[in-house]
Design a protein around this motif. Structure first.
Motif, PDB file in Angstrom:
ATOM      1  N   GLY A  57       5.011   8.939   1.173  1.00  0.00           N
ATOM      2  CA  GLY A  57       5.502   9.580   2.261  1.00  0.00           C
ATOM      3  C   GLY A  57       4.247  10.331   3.011  1.00  0.00           C
ATOM      4  O   GLY A  57       3.092  10.140   2.137  1.00  0.00           O
ATOM      5  N   LYS A  58       4.585  10.780   3.983  1.00  0.00           N
ATOM      6  CA  LYS A  58       3.416  11.733   4.864  1.00  0.00           C
ATOM      7  C   LYS A  58       2.952  12.940   3.952  1.00  0.00           C
ATOM      8  O   LYS A  58       1.733  13.255   3.833  1.00  0.00           O
ATOM      9  N   LYS A  59       3.825  13.783   3.467  1.00  0.00           N
ATOM     10  CA  LYS A  59       3.476  14.843   2.486  1.00  0.00           C
ATOM     11  C   LYS A  59       3.925  14.430   0.877  1.00  0.00           C
ATOM     12  O   LYS A  59       3.118  14.819   0.151  1.00  0.00           O
ATOM     13  N   SER A 116       0.737  -1.336  -0.126  1.00  0.00           N
ATOM     14  CA  SER A 116       0.039  -0.049   0.138  1.00  0.00           C
ATOM     15  C   SER A 116       0.832   1.364  -0.006  1.00  0.00           C
ATOM     16  O   SER A 116       0.365   2.402  -0.164  1.00  0.00           O
ATOM     17  N   LEU A 117       1.923   1.051   0.174  1.00  0.00           N
ATOM     18  CA  LEU A 117       2.821   2.480   0.482  1.00  0.00           C
ATOM     19  C   LEU A 117       4.063   2.337  -0.669  1.00  0.00           C
ATOM     20  O   LEU A 117       4.703   3.399  -1.073  1.00  0.00           O
TER      21      LEU A 117
END
Length: 166
Positions: free
Chosen positions: A150-152, A124-125
């Motif tokens: 990533g987060k952003k 999923s990442l």
């Protein structure tokens, strides 16, 4: 800098607007070709695959079709058989067959044919992204990268392309 350039390239090229055709709307000859070319080699029991098709346009005309085949023996996780057929006379000719979570035409055109972008989902990442360019005879991988969400901002690492699996 390479990862930023690649990220900008992937997002700016985008996907050409398209409609999805269900298997009932595929021509009988194309449906037969897909079933033959994506035939299962292992005995997975009864299989009634579903198909979704995306037309490939170039210069305002239909030049081919991307067909995704889903079913027990056609998918590995979210990656399923993705076949690219180009119009040839009255029928279609298989130009590419890989497993992808998604495969779409791009806005970039090389030698009269749109480039294609495929995403192979690892989890999923993390995914592998491949851009295929038409060289006048076949679709060849021209740009390959690993994308980690990533987060952003995703991390994109370009790497040499592997040989086609088929």
């Amino acid at each position: 800098m390479k990862s930023v350039t690649l990220l900008i390239f992937i997002f700016l090229t985008g996907i050409i607007g398209f409609g999805v055709a269900q298997q009932e709307s595929l021509s009988p000859d194309l449906k037969a070709a897909v079933l033959k070319d994506a035939a299962c080699t292992a005995d997975t029991g009864p299989s009634d695959p579903t198909m979704e098709a995306v037309p490939i346009h170039s210069g305002g005309r239909d030049v081919g079709m991307i067909v995704e085949v889903q079913g027990a023996c056609h998918c590995q996780s979210t990656n399923c058989d993705a076949l690219v057929y180009l119009k040839s006379g009255e029928g279609y000719k298989l130009a590419l067959h890989e497993k992808y979570a998604s495969l779409h035409p791009m806005k970039i055109v090389k030698q009269g044919m749109p480039s294609l972008t495929g995403q192979f989902e690892i989890n999923s990442l993390k995914m592998e992204t491949t851009v295929y360019d038409w060289d006048g005879k076949a679709y060849k991988p021209s740009l390959c990268a690993t994308v980690i969400k990533g987060k952003k901002v995703p991390t994109i690492t370009r790497h040499p392309c592997k040989a086609l699996s088929r």
